[in-house]
Design a protein around this motif. Structure first.
Motif, PDB file in Angstrom:
ATOM      1  N   SER A  38       0.823  -1.218   0.000  1.00 34.29           N
ATOM      2  CA  SER A  38       0.000   0.000   0.000  1.00 34.29           C
ATOM      3  C   SER A  38       0.853   1.261   0.000  1.00 34.29           C
ATOM      4  O   SER A  38       0.350   2.341  -0.306  1.00 34.29           O
ATOM      5  CB  SER A  38      -0.895   0.017   1.246  1.00 34.29           C
ATOM      6  OG  SER A  38      -0.098   0.172   2.402  1.00 34.29           O
ATOM      7  N   THR A  45      -3.511   2.392  -1.875  1.00 33.31           N
ATOM      8  CA  THR A  45      -4.243   1.372  -1.094  1.00 33.31           C
ATOM      9  C   THR A  45      -5.516   0.973  -1.829  1.00 33.31           C
ATOM     10  O   THR A  45      -5.832  -0.225  -1.966  1.00 33.31           O
ATOM     11  CB  THR A  45      -4.590   1.913   0.300  1.00 33.31           C
ATOM     12  OG1 THR A  45      -3.385   2.192   1.007  1.00 33.31           O
ATOM     13  CG2 THR A  45      -5.418   0.904   1.089  1.00 33.31           C
ATOM     14  N   SER A  48      -4.526  -0.994  -4.963  1.00 29.66           N
ATOM     15  CA  SER A  48      -4.088  -2.354  -4.655  1.00 29.66           C
ATOM     16  C   SER A  48      -5.271  -3.243  -4.289  1.00 29.66           C
ATOM     17  O   SER A  48      -5.325  -4.420  -4.677  1.00 29.66           O
ATOM     18  CB  SER A  48      -3.085  -2.335  -3.494  1.00 29.66           C
ATOM     19  OG  SER A  48      -1.937  -1.594  -3.848  1.00 29.66           O
ATOM     20  N   THR A  49      -6.227  -2.677  -3.557  1.00 29.48           N
ATOM     21  CA  THR A  49      -7.414  -3.464  -3.170  1.00 29.48           C
ATOM     22  C   THR A  49      -8.221  -3.856  -4.400  1.00 29.48           C
ATOM     23  O   THR A  49      -8.659  -5.010  -4.537  1.00 29.48           O
ATOM     24  CB  THR A  49      -8.287  -2.660  -2.197  1.00 29.48           C
ATOM     25  OG1 THR A  49      -7.497  -2.234  -1.082  1.00 29.48           O
ATOM     26  CG2 THR A  49      -9.444  -3.501  -1.693  1.00 29.48           C
ATOM     27  N   THR A  82      -4.904   1.990   6.929  1.00 29.78           N
ATOM     28  CA  THR A  82      -4.851   1.198   5.693  1.00 29.78           C
ATOM     29  C   THR A  82      -5.972   0.159   5.673  1.00 29.78           C
ATOM     30  O   THR A  82      -6.630  -0.051   4.644  1.00 29.78           O
ATOM     31  CB  THR A  82      -3.484   0.499   5.580  1.00 29.78           C
ATOM     32  OG1 THR A  82      -2.450   1.488   5.591  1.00 29.78           O
ATOM     33  CG2 THR A  82      -3.387  -0.318   4.306  1.00 29.78           C
TER      34      THR A  82
END
Length: 808
Positions: A38, A45, A48-49, A82
């Motif tokens: 992240s 973040t 990436s999710t 995060t």
């Protein structure tokens, strides 16, 4: 890169490897993983999710898969911020998320993120653990450093009221930026300068540090900047209490600059409870950069951990300049990488197993249902992430370390916290020593434990255990007195007032001892009171008893003399029977004083005042009868008196009987209304419990005395009037002297009795009884005994009559 966090990746890889090799869990099914960074950035973040949900990037240890597999759960992130950014997206798809670093309150998590699980305990246990640690060492004047973000604000909001509730004050609060802006170091120095005096204050020796591993790295960088301005590292000689979100880790830049953590020597760190995972250290020892495929983090980790570039496999190794790939992870320093299982690594390991066990239960449930319905076998690819939630919530299993793993109603694991003491070495390596535990599942009073003897403190502390107080404590015997304009932890000490004690340090108020105890001279403890009463062994008791017995013997001798010479004129004069009655009553008066000696009992308390009052009334009545008889006898000898008819025994007997009966009636009323009883007086004499007779209705006691005083006053008046009557042996003169003594004794008795305390009150009354009785005996009977024994020639009727006639 924070190289220490690479253990998080390896813990996940190790757990997945164990599960894939275990035929009892997900047989014929291979677990894989996607791992993304992240970078502590909100935008990355979210990216990436989304990448985990929709892209085919993958990292599957020792396996090569060409097809995209189903995503069943996500583990992460390291910090609450995060984790919540990830949960914003994952919640939309009802995908289970197991965070190993979020300490947010359960109310916040349950309301906003219903598909959010935590493999860490509730942070409130950490709050109370910090309070108990501070109270254990008596640290009440402390500093607090918190990361400058939402979690730091929440920590301050929760902890400050707790500190105040348990009598702990914050001397300073310092906010630490989560990441360093190296382009604006002046602002960092300004922030540090504003709090510089508190770090120099020798009274503030304990600091709580709340943040994460990045914030402690930032703080370490600030101290390096500050050290160039404030000569000498002022952060030495401090005790650092680190919260569970913090790990002693350094960034790649700090490793290159060889930044040390020496001032954290002796720190006490709260870490999520962990155990060593069997086989994990061996797994770490076998990690080599050229043997792991698909791990895009390993090369960068290796180069930063060993501070050397890693050549490509086909390139030759330049010894001394490049890494060989055969370096050992156990050789790196602790803030770079740890071989022992960290709290985060342990939480990730448990999280992977939790997902595997839940998936196994889900697959078994669906397969059983399919076989019952006669349909085809369910494939894992047909299962959806949201179906995993019921099985995660009811999950319970033992991990390889032998600990029970399950989620509570708040979807968090109950594991508590370990207290770790950080022991630093000169080469910047360190040893983590477990010195205590916060165990929420333990019974009250046992949920916090610490082994103080195992802790290694900063060597610069003068004391065995560091102090962190605003001022020296108020020792027993003193109380705290507030200093105006200061926090309540800063106070003066004041000695306890008379009659009160304090038996602990820093007491807000002194208190009285129990009734059977009294304060010592230092006012720091209560001493049992001595039992006190006028006993026969007491010197005063011996003296008074001797006086009473000798006086009784003397009275008995006088009575014997009078009985022996009962037919002599001087004995017959003025009513022989009244004389005998007076002597017997005086004998009993002397003996009645013995009732006042010894330990009071129901019998003695019941008898002594009544017996004393009645017997003395008989004695004084006899004296009064004698006085009246003398006066009337003389008046009857004058020509034409009408007093002759009063002369005789009937008058004297009536006086004695009526006066005595009246006193007896008074004493009877006293006994019936409120009789005296034995009691313990714990207040009158300091340091003593006086055993005494409570007079009950005390007014009656003074009525008895008053009645005797009235009789004695009448006797004195009559005797005074008759003192000069012509007679060869005028007894009224001696009665006058005796009643003067009697009245003087009892007039002195009242103020003396009221001004004394304890056994001396009894001694005063006994002495008054003996003195007044002795006065009567001596003044009335000593002249008669002188004539009877030494001048018998005067003891005849002719001699007495001659003297009487010669005067006329």
């Amino acid at each position: 890169m924070v190289t220490k966090f690479y253990q998080h990746i390896l813990a996940m890889a190790f757990a997945i490897s164990e599960i894939n090799e275990n035929p009892k869990i997900l047989a014929n099914v291979t677990l894989g993983s996607h791992i993304l960074d992240s970078y502590y950035d909100v935008r990355l973040t979210y990216c990436s999710t989304l990448g985990l949900l929709f892209k085919s990037q993958r990292f599957i240890p020792n396996y090569k898969c060409e097809t995209q597999k189903n995503l069943v759960a996500i583990i992460g992130g390291l910090d609450s911020e995060t984790s919540f950014h990830m949960a914003d997206i994952l919640g939309l798809y009802k995908t289970p998320q197991l965070s190993y670093g979020s300490f947010a309150t359960e109310e916040m998590v349950m309301a906003k993120f219903p598909f959010f699980y935590r493999t860490v305990p509730n942070e409130s246990h950490q709050y109370m653990g910090i309070i108990q640690l501070l109270l254990h060492f008596g640290w009440t004047w402390i500093g607090l450093l918190a990361v400058d973000d939402e979690s730091g604000e929440r920590f301050l909001k929760n902890v400050e009221p707790l500190l105040s509730k348990y009598g702990i004050c914050l001397a300073v609060t310092f906010r630490i930026p989560k990441q360093i802006n190296w382009e604006n170091t002046d602002d960092l120095l300004r922030i540090f300068s504003n709090r510089h005096k508190f770090f120099k204050d020798n009274k503030v020796n304990t600091f709580i540090f709340y943040g994460d591993s990045m914030s402690i790295a930032s703080f370490n960088s600030i101290t390096i900047l500050a050290d160039s301005k404030f000569k000498g590292n002022i952060l030495f000689r401090k005790v650092w209490i680190m919260t569970g979100q913090i790990d002693f880790a350094a960034t790649g830049l700090q490793i290159a600059l060889q930044i040390d953590f020496q001032f954290f020597q002796g720190a006490i760190s709260f870490t999520v409870h962990s155990n060593e995972i069997p086989g994990f250290q061996k797994f770490l020892q076998n990690v080599k950069p050229y043997q792991s495929q698909g791990d895009d983090f390993l090369k960068e980790f290796w180069e930063q951990a060993f501070t050397c570039p890693l050549p490509e496999p086909q390139q030759p190794v330049n010894v001394g300049k490049t890494c060989s790939g055969e370096e050992r992870l156990e050789d790196v320093l602790g803030h770079v990488f740890e071989m022992h299982t960290t709290g985060d690594g342990y939480s990730i390991y448990n999280a992977v197993y939790a997902v595997a066990h839940a998936l196994h239960s889900l697959y078994a449930s669906k397969s059983s249902h399919s076989s019952t319905m006669g349909t085809k076998t369910v494939e894992l690819q047909d299962l959806h992430p949201w179906q995993l939630h019921p099985f995660l919530q009811g999950l319970s299993f033992n991990n390889s370390a032998g600990e029970m793993i399950s989620f509570n109603d708040n979807k968090e694991m109950e594991g508590g916290f370990d207290l770790i003491n950080l022991v630093m070495f000169p080469n910047n390596s360190f040893l983590k020593v477990r010195v205590g535990r916060v165990d929420p599942s333990a019974s009250k009073g046992e949920n916090f434990s610490i082994h103080e003897e195992m802790i290694v403190w900063q060597s610069r502390f003068d004391q065995m255990v560091p102090l962190s107080v605003c001022n020296s404590p108020c020792y027993p015997g003193n109380l705290k007195k507030k200093k105006e304009g200061n926090k309540f932890c800063c106070y003066d000490c004041e000695e306890c007032p008379e009659g009160k004690i304090s038996d602990k340090k820093d007491m807000d108020d002194c208190f009285k001892c129990p009734e059977d105890q009294y304060p010592n001279k230092d006012h720091d403890q209560c001493i049992p009171k001595k039992i006190s009463y006028l006993s026969y062994q007491d010197p005063i008791g011996i003296a008074l008893a001797s006086m009473a017995l000798s006086s009784s013997l003397m009275t008995a001798l006088v009575l014997g003399v009078f009985i022996k010479h009962s037919d002599t004129p001087i004995v017959k004069a003025n009513n022989r029977d009244i004389t005998y009655t007076l002597l017997v009553s005086l004998l009993l008066c002397f003996l009645s004083s013995l009732l006042f000696l010894g330990q009071p009992s129901k019998v003695t308390c019941f008898l002594r005042q009544s017996a004393f009052g009645i017997i003395f009334s008989v004695a004084v009545s006899c004296v009064l009868a004698k006085t009246i008889t003398v006066y009337i006898a003389f008046m009857a000898t004058k020509p034409g008196p009408s007093m002759r008819k009063w002369v005789g025994e009937s008058l004297t007997n009536s006086i004695v009987l009526s006066c005595s009966l009246l006193q007896g009636a008074i004493c009877t009323m006293w006994i019936v209304k409120s009789p005296p009883f034995p009691a313990m007086n714990k207040e009158s004499v300091a340091g003593q419990i006086v055993l005494e007779c409570n007079e009950g209705f005390v007014v009656m006691f003074y009525i008895v005395l008053g009645y005797m005083g009235l009789l004695s006053l009448i006797s004195l008046t009559m005797a005074f009037l008759a003192r000069k009557l012509p007679d060869s042996f005028n007894e009224a003169k001696f009665i006058t002297f005796s009643m003067l003594i009697f009245c003087s004794v009892w007039l002195s008795f009242v103020p003396t009795y009221l001004s004394t305390k304890g056994k001396y009150m009894v001694a005063v009354e006994i002495f008054s009884i003996l003195a007044s009785s002795a006065g009567l005996l001596a003044c009335i009977f000593s002249p008669k005994c002188f004539i009877i024994l030494l001048r018998p020639e005067l003891n005849n009727r002719e001699q007495l009559m001659w003297k009487k006639t010669s005067r006329i």
